[in-house]
Design an enzyme around this catalytic site. Structure first.
Site, PDB file in Angstrom:
ATOM      1  CG  ASP A  57       4.760 -49.294  14.062  1.00 25.76           C
ATOM      2  OD1 ASP A  57       5.497 -49.769  13.453  1.00 25.76           O
ATOM      3  OD2 ASP A  57       4.185 -47.733  14.342  1.00 25.76           O
ATOM      4  CG  LEU A 144       8.575 -34.051  16.530  1.00 28.32           C
ATOM      5  CD1 LEU A 144       8.562 -32.681  16.891  1.00 28.32           C
ATOM      6  CD2 LEU A 144       9.519 -34.951  17.197  1.00 28.32           C
ATOM      7  CB  SER A 146       2.900 -32.651  11.371  1.00 30.86           C
ATOM      8  OG  SER A 146       4.151 -33.224   9.920  1.00 30.86           O
ATOM      9  CG  ASP A 191       3.503 -41.893  13.910  1.00 28.41           C
ATOM     10  OD1 ASP A 191       4.270 -42.702  15.194  1.00 28.41           O
ATOM     11  OD2 ASP A 191       4.076 -41.803  13.039  1.00 28.41           O
ATOM     12  CE1 TYR A 241       8.089 -46.678   8.953  1.00 30.34           C
ATOM     13  CE2 TYR A 241       6.444 -47.376   7.583  1.00 30.34           C
ATOM     14  CZ  TYR A 241       7.018 -46.942   8.710  1.00 30.34           C
ATOM     15  OH  TYR A 241       6.189 -47.546  10.201  1.00 30.34           O
TER      16      TYR A 241
HETATM   17  C1  GLA Z   1       6.431 -44.595  11.866  1.00 31.42           C
HETATM   18  C2  GLA Z   1       5.549 -44.412  11.271  1.00 31.42           C
HETATM   19  C3  GLA Z   1       5.704 -45.573  12.777  1.00 31.42           C
HETATM   20  C4  GLA Z   1       6.233 -46.569  13.123  1.00 31.42           C
HETATM   21  C5  GLA Z   1       7.649 -45.374  13.180  1.00 31.42           C
HETATM   22  C6  GLA Z   1       8.600 -46.394  13.299  1.00 31.42           C
HETATM   23  O1  GLA Z   1       6.801 -43.426  12.306  1.00 31.42           O
HETATM   24  O2  GLA Z   1       4.343 -44.184  11.383  1.00 31.42           O
HETATM   25  O3  GLA Z   1       4.124 -46.389  12.608  1.00 31.42           O
HETATM   26  O4  GLA Z   1       6.658 -47.776  12.121  1.00 31.42           O
HETATM   27  O5  GLA Z   1       8.109 -44.681  11.719  1.00 31.42           O
HETATM   28  O6  GLA Z   1       8.420 -47.036  15.082  1.00 31.42           O
END
Ligand code: GLA
Length: 407
Positions: A57, A144, A146, A191, A241
Protein backbone atom coordinates in the site's frame (compact mmCIF):
# COMPACT_ATOMS: atom_id res chain seq x y z
CA UNK A 1 -7.28 -34.42 24.59
CA UNK A 2 -10.71 -32.93 25.15
CA UNK A 3 -9.32 -29.36 24.97
CA UNK A 4 -8.57 -29.92 21.30
CA UNK A 5 -11.96 -31.32 20.39
CA UNK A 6 -14.48 -28.53 21.02
CA UNK A 7 -17.81 -27.93 19.33
CA UNK A 8 -18.32 -26.32 15.95
CA UNK A 9 -19.61 -23.15 17.66
CA UNK A 10 -16.28 -22.56 19.39
CA UNK A 11 -14.55 -21.75 16.15
CA UNK A 12 -16.99 -18.98 15.21
CA UNK A 13 -15.96 -15.39 15.92
CA UNK A 14 -17.86 -14.14 18.97
CA UNK A 15 -20.88 -11.90 18.38
CA UNK A 16 -19.97 -8.20 18.48
CA UNK A 17 -20.81 -6.31 21.71
CA UNK A 18 -24.59 -6.18 22.21
CA UNK A 19 -26.15 -2.75 21.48
CA UNK A 20 -28.73 -2.93 24.29
CA UNK A 21 -26.07 -3.87 26.82
CA UNK A 22 -23.76 -1.07 25.64
CA UNK A 23 -26.58 1.45 25.89
CA UNK A 24 -27.62 0.34 29.36
CA UNK A 25 -24.05 0.31 30.60
CA UNK A 26 -23.39 3.80 29.24
CA UNK A 27 -26.52 5.05 31.01
CA UNK A 28 -25.42 3.38 34.24
CA UNK A 29 -21.93 4.88 34.12
CA UNK A 30 -22.36 8.31 32.55
CA UNK A 31 -24.69 10.93 34.11
CA UNK A 32 -24.87 12.76 30.76
CA UNK A 33 -26.30 9.65 29.11
CA UNK A 34 -28.74 9.20 31.98
CA UNK A 35 -30.00 12.76 31.50
CA UNK A 36 -30.34 12.48 27.76
CA UNK A 37 -30.73 8.84 26.72
CA UNK A 38 -32.23 9.84 23.39
CA UNK A 39 -28.92 11.38 22.34
CA UNK A 40 -27.08 8.05 22.69
CA UNK A 41 -25.54 6.73 19.50
CA UNK A 42 -23.60 3.59 18.68
CA UNK A 43 -20.91 3.12 16.05
CA UNK A 44 -19.35 -0.14 14.95
CA UNK A 45 -15.94 -0.50 13.31
CA UNK A 46 -14.76 -3.90 12.06
CA UNK A 47 -11.28 -5.37 12.04
CA UNK A 48 -9.72 -6.52 8.78
CA UNK A 49 -7.78 -9.32 7.23
CA UNK A 50 -5.70 -8.73 4.16
CA UNK A 51 -6.10 -11.57 1.67
CA UNK A 52 -3.03 -10.55 -0.32
CA UNK A 53 -0.96 -7.47 -1.16
CA UNK A 54 1.29 -7.03 1.87
CA UNK A 55 3.54 -3.98 2.25
CA UNK A 56 2.34 -2.79 -1.14
CA UNK A 57 0.00 0.00 0.00
CA UNK A 58 2.73 2.51 0.88
CA UNK A 59 4.43 1.63 -2.40
CA UNK A 60 1.34 2.86 -4.31
CA UNK A 61 0.43 -0.70 -5.27
CA UNK A 62 -2.59 -2.99 -4.87
CA UNK A 63 -4.16 -4.62 -1.80
CA UNK A 64 -7.07 -7.02 -1.27
CA UNK A 65 -8.36 -6.72 2.31
CA UNK A 66 -11.77 -7.57 3.79
CA UNK A 67 -13.60 -6.23 6.85
CA UNK A 68 -14.46 -8.94 9.40
CA UNK A 69 -16.99 -9.41 12.19
CA UNK A 70 -14.48 -9.05 15.00
CA UNK A 71 -15.63 -5.55 15.89
CA UNK A 72 -15.03 -2.59 18.11
CA UNK A 73 -18.04 -0.52 19.18
CA UNK A 74 -18.43 2.82 20.93
CA UNK A 75 -21.70 3.94 22.53
CA UNK A 76 -21.60 7.65 23.23
CA UNK A 77 -23.54 10.73 24.16
CA UNK A 78 -22.39 14.12 22.81
CA UNK A 79 -21.08 16.67 25.33
CA UNK A 80 -20.89 20.44 24.91
CA UNK A 81 -17.84 20.95 27.12
CA UNK A 82 -15.20 20.14 24.43
CA UNK A 83 -14.02 17.16 26.50
CA UNK A 84 -13.77 13.54 25.37
CA UNK A 85 -14.03 10.85 28.05
CA UNK A 86 -14.08 7.15 27.19
CA UNK A 87 -14.31 4.10 29.40
CA UNK A 88 -13.25 0.61 28.36
CA UNK A 89 -16.20 -1.66 29.14
CA UNK A 90 -14.03 -4.64 29.94
CA UNK A 91 -11.49 -3.17 32.35
CA UNK A 92 -13.23 0.01 33.50
CA UNK A 93 -10.10 1.94 32.52
CA UNK A 94 -10.82 5.54 31.57
CA UNK A 95 -9.08 7.98 29.31
CA UNK A 96 -9.81 11.48 28.07
CA UNK A 97 -8.55 14.78 26.78
CA UNK A 98 -9.65 18.33 25.97
CA UNK A 99 -10.38 18.91 22.30
CA UNK A 100 -8.84 22.38 22.43
CA UNK A 101 -5.64 21.27 24.17
CA UNK A 102 -4.63 17.94 22.62
CA UNK A 103 -1.17 17.18 23.98
CA UNK A 104 1.49 14.92 22.48
CA UNK A 105 0.95 11.16 22.35
CA UNK A 106 1.18 9.27 25.62
CA UNK A 107 1.69 5.69 24.43
CA UNK A 108 -1.79 4.54 25.51
CA UNK A 109 -4.91 3.55 23.55
CA UNK A 110 -6.23 7.10 24.05
CA UNK A 111 -3.67 8.24 21.46
CA UNK A 112 -5.81 6.75 18.69
CA UNK A 113 -8.81 8.82 19.78
CA UNK A 114 -6.83 11.99 20.44
CA UNK A 115 -4.89 11.54 17.19
CA UNK A 116 -8.12 11.23 15.24
CA UNK A 117 -9.49 14.37 16.87
CA UNK A 118 -6.25 16.15 16.00
CA UNK A 119 -6.38 14.93 12.37
CA UNK A 120 -10.04 15.90 11.97
CA UNK A 121 -9.29 19.39 13.23
CA UNK A 122 -6.26 19.64 11.00
CA UNK A 123 -8.50 18.75 8.03
CA UNK A 124 -10.90 21.52 9.05
CA UNK A 125 -13.63 19.15 10.25
CA UNK A 126 -15.46 20.46 13.38
CA UNK A 127 -15.16 18.15 16.39
CA UNK A 128 -17.42 17.66 19.37
CA UNK A 129 -16.83 16.26 22.85
CA UNK A 130 -18.52 13.12 24.12
CA UNK A 131 -18.79 10.59 26.91
CA UNK A 132 -18.33 7.10 25.56
CA UNK A 133 -18.10 3.43 26.38
CA UNK A 134 -15.91 1.17 24.25
CA UNK A 135 -16.42 -2.58 23.96
CA UNK A 136 -14.72 -4.87 21.49
CA UNK A 137 -14.35 -8.44 20.29
CA UNK A 138 -11.44 -7.41 18.05
CA UNK A 139 -8.20 -8.56 19.68
CA UNK A 140 -5.41 -6.01 19.95
CA UNK A 141 -1.86 -6.83 18.77
CA UNK A 142 -3.25 -9.64 16.60
CA UNK A 143 -2.49 -7.96 13.26
CA UNK A 144 -6.21 -7.37 12.62
CA UNK A 145 -5.93 -3.61 12.77
CA UNK A 146 -7.74 -2.74 15.96
CA UNK A 147 -5.97 0.63 15.87
CA UNK A 148 -7.63 1.64 12.59
CA UNK A 149 -10.98 0.44 14.00
CA UNK A 150 -10.53 2.68 17.05
CA UNK A 151 -9.60 5.61 14.83
CA UNK A 152 -12.64 5.14 12.61
CA UNK A 153 -15.10 4.65 15.47
CA UNK A 154 -13.62 7.77 17.10
CA UNK A 155 -14.01 9.76 13.89
CA UNK A 156 -17.74 8.93 13.91
CA UNK A 157 -18.18 9.80 17.60
CA UNK A 158 -16.18 13.04 17.38
CA UNK A 159 -18.27 14.59 14.60
CA UNK A 160 -21.79 15.86 14.12
CA UNK A 161 -23.57 14.46 12.21
CA UNK A 162 -21.69 11.24 13.11
CA UNK A 163 -19.05 10.69 10.46
CA UNK A 164 -19.10 14.43 9.70
CA UNK A 165 -21.02 13.80 6.48
CA UNK A 166 -17.71 12.68 4.98
CA UNK A 167 -17.35 9.80 2.54
CA UNK A 168 -15.56 6.65 3.71
CA UNK A 169 -12.36 7.32 1.77
CA UNK A 170 -12.02 10.82 3.26
CA UNK A 171 -12.55 9.43 6.76
CA UNK A 172 -10.03 6.67 6.08
CA UNK A 173 -7.40 9.20 4.98
CA UNK A 174 -7.97 11.37 8.04
CA UNK A 175 -7.53 8.29 10.26
CA UNK A 176 -4.36 7.31 8.39
CA UNK A 177 -3.04 10.82 9.00
CA UNK A 178 -3.75 10.37 12.72
CA UNK A 179 -1.69 7.18 12.74
CA UNK A 180 1.16 8.63 10.64
CA UNK A 181 1.56 12.07 12.20
CA UNK A 182 0.22 11.63 15.75
CA UNK A 183 0.68 7.98 16.74
CA UNK A 184 3.92 7.76 14.75
CA UNK A 185 3.36 4.64 12.62
CA UNK A 186 4.04 5.41 8.99
CA UNK A 187 1.32 3.02 7.74
CA UNK A 188 -0.34 2.99 4.35
CA UNK A 189 -4.07 3.38 3.70
CA UNK A 190 -5.13 -0.27 3.50
CA UNK A 191 -6.46 -0.84 7.02
CA UNK A 192 -8.44 2.35 7.33
CA UNK A 193 -9.85 2.01 3.80
CA UNK A 194 -10.93 -1.62 4.31
CA UNK A 195 -12.53 -0.88 7.65
CA UNK A 196 -14.30 2.22 6.32
CA UNK A 197 -15.46 0.94 2.93
CA UNK A 198 -15.53 -2.87 3.07
CA UNK A 199 -18.63 -4.66 1.78
CA UNK A 200 -20.25 -7.79 3.20
CA UNK A 201 -19.07 -11.04 1.56
CA UNK A 202 -16.54 -9.14 -0.60
CA UNK A 203 -12.87 -8.31 -0.55
CA UNK A 204 -11.82 -4.81 -1.56
CA UNK A 205 -9.40 -4.40 -4.45
CA UNK A 206 -7.79 -1.03 -3.77
CA UNK A 207 -5.36 0.76 -6.04
CA UNK A 208 -3.32 2.70 -3.49
CA UNK A 209 -2.09 5.16 -6.12
CA UNK A 210 -5.39 6.32 -7.60
CA UNK A 211 -7.53 5.22 -4.60
CA UNK A 212 -9.91 3.60 -7.09
CA UNK A 213 -11.43 0.46 -5.61
CA UNK A 214 -13.97 -2.20 -6.28
CA UNK A 215 -15.55 -5.10 -4.46
CA UNK A 216 -14.49 -8.63 -5.31
CA UNK A 217 -17.13 -11.19 -4.26
CA UNK A 218 -15.71 -14.07 -2.23
CA UNK A 219 -16.93 -17.67 -2.65
CA UNK A 220 -18.29 -17.74 0.90
CA UNK A 221 -21.17 -20.09 0.09
CA UNK A 222 -18.62 -22.93 0.04
CA UNK A 223 -15.64 -21.52 1.90
CA UNK A 224 -14.88 -19.49 4.97
CA UNK A 225 -12.11 -17.20 6.11
CA UNK A 226 -10.42 -18.39 9.27
CA UNK A 227 -8.16 -16.09 11.27
CA UNK A 228 -5.45 -17.79 13.34
CA UNK A 229 -3.86 -15.49 15.90
CA UNK A 230 -0.34 -16.62 16.79
CA UNK A 231 -0.58 -14.98 20.21
CA UNK A 232 2.97 -13.73 19.78
CA UNK A 233 3.67 -10.14 20.78
CA UNK A 234 4.70 -7.93 17.88
CA UNK A 235 8.33 -7.39 18.77
CA UNK A 236 9.61 -3.99 17.61
CA UNK A 237 6.67 -3.92 15.20
CA UNK A 238 6.37 -0.18 14.66
CA UNK A 239 10.07 0.57 14.29
CA UNK A 240 10.67 -2.40 11.96
CA UNK A 241 7.64 -1.38 9.91
CA UNK A 242 8.89 2.19 9.56
CA UNK A 243 12.35 0.83 8.67
CA UNK A 244 10.91 -1.31 5.82
CA UNK A 245 9.04 1.68 4.46
CA UNK A 246 12.17 3.83 4.60
CA UNK A 247 14.10 1.14 2.68
CA UNK A 248 11.49 1.22 -0.08
CA UNK A 249 11.74 4.99 -0.28
CA UNK A 250 15.53 4.86 -0.50
CA UNK A 251 15.25 2.26 -3.26
CA UNK A 252 12.86 4.47 -5.23
CA UNK A 253 15.29 7.40 -5.02
CA UNK A 254 18.08 5.20 -6.42
CA UNK A 255 15.93 3.64 -9.16
CA UNK A 256 14.45 7.00 -10.16
CA UNK A 257 17.95 8.34 -10.80
CA UNK A 258 18.30 5.63 -13.48
CA UNK A 259 14.74 5.85 -14.79
CA UNK A 260 12.82 9.08 -14.10
CA UNK A 261 9.46 7.43 -14.88
CA UNK A 262 9.78 5.59 -11.54
CA UNK A 263 7.89 7.45 -8.79
CA UNK A 264 7.13 4.47 -6.56
CA UNK A 265 7.83 0.72 -6.57
CA UNK A 266 4.44 0.46 -8.27
CA UNK A 267 6.15 1.69 -11.43
CA UNK A 268 8.78 -1.06 -11.42
CA UNK A 269 8.26 -4.37 -13.22
CA UNK A 270 10.24 -7.49 -12.29
CA UNK A 271 12.18 -7.08 -15.57
CA UNK A 272 13.10 -3.44 -14.81
CA UNK A 273 14.18 -4.43 -11.33
CA UNK A 274 16.46 -7.16 -12.70
CA UNK A 275 18.08 -4.65 -15.06
CA UNK A 276 18.71 -2.19 -12.22
CA UNK A 277 19.93 -4.83 -9.79
CA UNK A 278 23.49 -3.54 -9.65
CA UNK A 279 22.35 -0.21 -8.22
CA UNK A 280 20.85 -1.69 -5.07
CA UNK A 281 22.47 -3.54 -2.18
CA UNK A 282 21.36 -7.16 -1.78
CA UNK A 283 18.95 -6.54 1.08
CA UNK A 284 17.24 -3.57 -0.58
CA UNK A 285 16.95 -5.59 -3.78
CA UNK A 286 15.16 -8.37 -1.89
CA UNK A 287 12.72 -5.88 -0.37
CA UNK A 288 11.95 -4.46 -3.82
CA UNK A 289 11.56 -7.89 -5.35
CA UNK A 290 8.89 -8.73 -2.79
CA UNK A 291 6.88 -5.57 -3.45
CA UNK A 292 7.09 -5.77 -7.22
CA UNK A 293 6.02 -9.42 -7.38
CA UNK A 294 3.39 -9.05 -4.65
CA UNK A 295 1.59 -6.39 -6.69
CA UNK A 296 1.31 -8.84 -9.59
CA UNK A 297 0.04 -11.56 -7.21
CA UNK A 298 -2.83 -9.35 -6.02
CA UNK A 299 -4.14 -8.96 -9.56
CA UNK A 300 -3.61 -12.64 -10.26
CA UNK A 301 -5.56 -13.55 -7.12
CA UNK A 302 -8.48 -11.32 -8.11
CA UNK A 303 -8.66 -12.89 -11.57
CA UNK A 304 -8.46 -16.36 -10.03
CA UNK A 305 -11.18 -15.61 -7.44
CA UNK A 306 -13.45 -14.31 -10.18
CA UNK A 307 -12.83 -17.43 -12.26
CA UNK A 308 -13.30 -19.80 -9.30
CA UNK A 309 -9.70 -20.97 -9.76
CA UNK A 310 -8.78 -21.70 -6.16
CA UNK A 311 -5.61 -23.60 -7.07
CA UNK A 312 -4.15 -20.31 -8.31
CA UNK A 313 -5.36 -18.51 -5.17
CA UNK A 314 -3.55 -21.16 -3.11
CA UNK A 315 -0.34 -20.71 -5.10
CA UNK A 316 -0.48 -16.91 -4.78
CA UNK A 317 -1.01 -17.16 -1.00
CA UNK A 318 1.91 -19.58 -0.65
CA UNK A 319 4.20 -17.42 -2.78
CA UNK A 320 3.20 -14.32 -0.87
CA UNK A 321 3.98 -15.93 2.47
CA UNK A 322 7.34 -17.26 1.28
CA UNK A 323 8.23 -13.85 -0.12
CA UNK A 324 7.33 -12.07 3.14
CA UNK A 325 9.42 -14.63 5.00
CA UNK A 326 12.49 -14.74 2.75
CA UNK A 327 12.59 -11.42 0.88
CA UNK A 328 10.78 -8.85 3.00
CA UNK A 329 11.72 -10.66 6.23
CA UNK A 330 8.65 -9.74 8.26
CA UNK A 331 7.36 -13.22 9.10
CA UNK A 332 8.23 -15.04 12.32
CA UNK A 333 8.77 -18.61 13.51
CA UNK A 334 5.24 -18.52 14.92
CA UNK A 335 3.63 -17.30 11.68
CA UNK A 336 5.59 -19.87 9.67
CA UNK A 337 4.54 -22.67 12.05
CA UNK A 338 0.90 -21.59 11.85
CA UNK A 339 0.95 -21.54 8.03
CA UNK A 340 2.61 -24.96 7.92
CA UNK A 341 -0.03 -26.47 10.22
CA UNK A 342 -2.85 -24.88 8.22
CA UNK A 343 -1.47 -25.98 4.85
CA UNK A 344 -1.20 -29.58 6.09
CA UNK A 345 -4.85 -29.67 7.24
CA UNK A 346 -7.30 -31.27 4.79
CA UNK A 347 -9.93 -28.75 3.66
CA UNK A 348 -7.59 -25.74 3.94
CA UNK A 349 -7.33 -24.20 0.48
CA UNK A 350 -4.83 -21.42 1.12
CA UNK A 351 -3.02 -19.80 4.06
CA UNK A 352 -0.59 -16.95 4.62
CA UNK A 353 0.41 -14.35 7.19
CA UNK A 354 -1.77 -11.25 7.08
CA UNK A 355 -0.93 -7.63 7.95
CA UNK A 356 2.41 -6.09 8.81
CA UNK A 357 3.99 -9.25 10.25
CA UNK A 358 6.44 -9.50 13.18
CA UNK A 359 3.75 -11.61 14.92
CA UNK A 360 0.02 -11.23 14.46
CA UNK A 361 -2.27 -13.56 12.51
CA UNK A 362 -2.56 -15.97 9.62
CA UNK A 363 -5.55 -15.92 7.27
CA UNK A 364 -6.79 -19.18 5.77
CA UNK A 365 -9.40 -19.92 3.14
CA UNK A 366 -11.09 -23.10 4.33
CA UNK A 367 -13.84 -25.36 3.00
CA UNK A 368 -17.03 -25.00 5.00
CA UNK A 369 -17.12 -27.84 7.46
CA UNK A 370 -13.31 -27.99 7.83
CA UNK A 371 -13.02 -24.96 10.16
CA UNK A 372 -13.21 -27.04 13.30
CA UNK A 373 -10.64 -29.47 11.93
CA UNK A 374 -8.24 -26.58 11.40
CA UNK A 375 -8.85 -25.28 14.90
CA UNK A 376 -8.26 -28.73 16.35
CA UNK A 377 -5.01 -29.14 14.42
CA UNK A 378 -3.75 -25.74 15.55
CA UNK A 379 -4.67 -26.26 19.19
CA UNK A 380 -2.90 -29.63 19.16
CA UNK A 381 0.23 -28.76 17.18
CA UNK A 382 0.94 -25.05 17.63
CA UNK A 383 1.48 -24.75 21.42
CA UNK A 384 4.11 -27.52 21.62
CA UNK A 385 6.01 -25.91 18.72
CA UNK A 386 5.94 -22.38 20.07
CA UNK A 387 4.97 -22.39 23.75
CA UNK A 388 2.18 -19.96 22.87
CA UNK A 389 -1.61 -20.04 23.05
CA UNK A 390 -3.23 -19.47 19.66
CA UNK A 391 -6.77 -18.27 18.95
CA UNK A 392 -8.73 -19.42 15.92
CA UNK A 393 -11.82 -17.65 14.57
CA UNK A 394 -13.97 -18.44 11.56
CA UNK A 395 -15.05 -14.93 10.56
CA UNK A 396 -17.78 -13.34 8.46
CA UNK A 397 -16.93 -10.66 5.92
CA UNK A 398 -18.94 -7.57 6.82
CA UNK A 399 -19.61 -3.95 5.83
CA UNK A 400 -17.24 -1.17 6.85
CA UNK A 401 -17.77 1.14 9.84
CA UNK A 402 -21.05 2.91 10.48
CA UNK A 403 -23.83 3.66 12.96
CA UNK A 404 -25.68 0.70 14.38
CA UNK A 405 -29.25 1.60 13.43
CA UNK A 406 -31.89 1.82 16.14
CA UNK A 407 -29.31 1.67 18.95
C1 GLA B 1 -0.10 -2.65 8.40
C2 GLA B 1 -0.30 -1.23 7.86
C3 GLA B 1 -0.85 -1.28 6.43
C4 GLA B 1 -0.03 -2.19 5.53
C5 GLA B 1 0.23 -3.53 6.21
C6 GLA B 1 1.18 -4.40 5.44
O1 GLA B 1 -1.33 -3.29 8.55
O2 GLA B 1 -1.18 -0.50 8.69
O3 GLA B 1 -0.92 0.04 5.92
O4 GLA B 1 1.17 -1.58 5.14
O5 GLA B 1 0.73 -3.39 7.53
O6 GLA B 1 0.62 -4.79 4.24
Amino acid sequence: MSATRGSAAEVLAPDPPDPTWLRRTLIARQPLARHNPRAIRLVRAPGRVNLIGEHTDYNEGFVLPAAINLELRIAWVPADDRRVEIELAESGERGGFALDAIGPRTGSWVDYVAGTAWALQEAGVPTRGFRGLLASTLPTSAGLSSSAALELASAWALTEPPGGGLDGMTLARICQRAENAYVGVNCGLMDQAAEALGRAACAMLLDCRTLAWRSVPLPLDRYRLVVCDTGSPRRLGASQYNARRAQCETAVAVLAAADPTIRALRDVTPEMLATLRGRLDEETYRRCEHVVREDARVLETVTALEAGDLATVARCFAESHASLRDLYEVSSLELDAMVEIAEATPGVIAARMTGAGFGGSVVALVERGAEERLRTAILAQYPPRTGLRPRVFAVEVVDGAGLVPGA
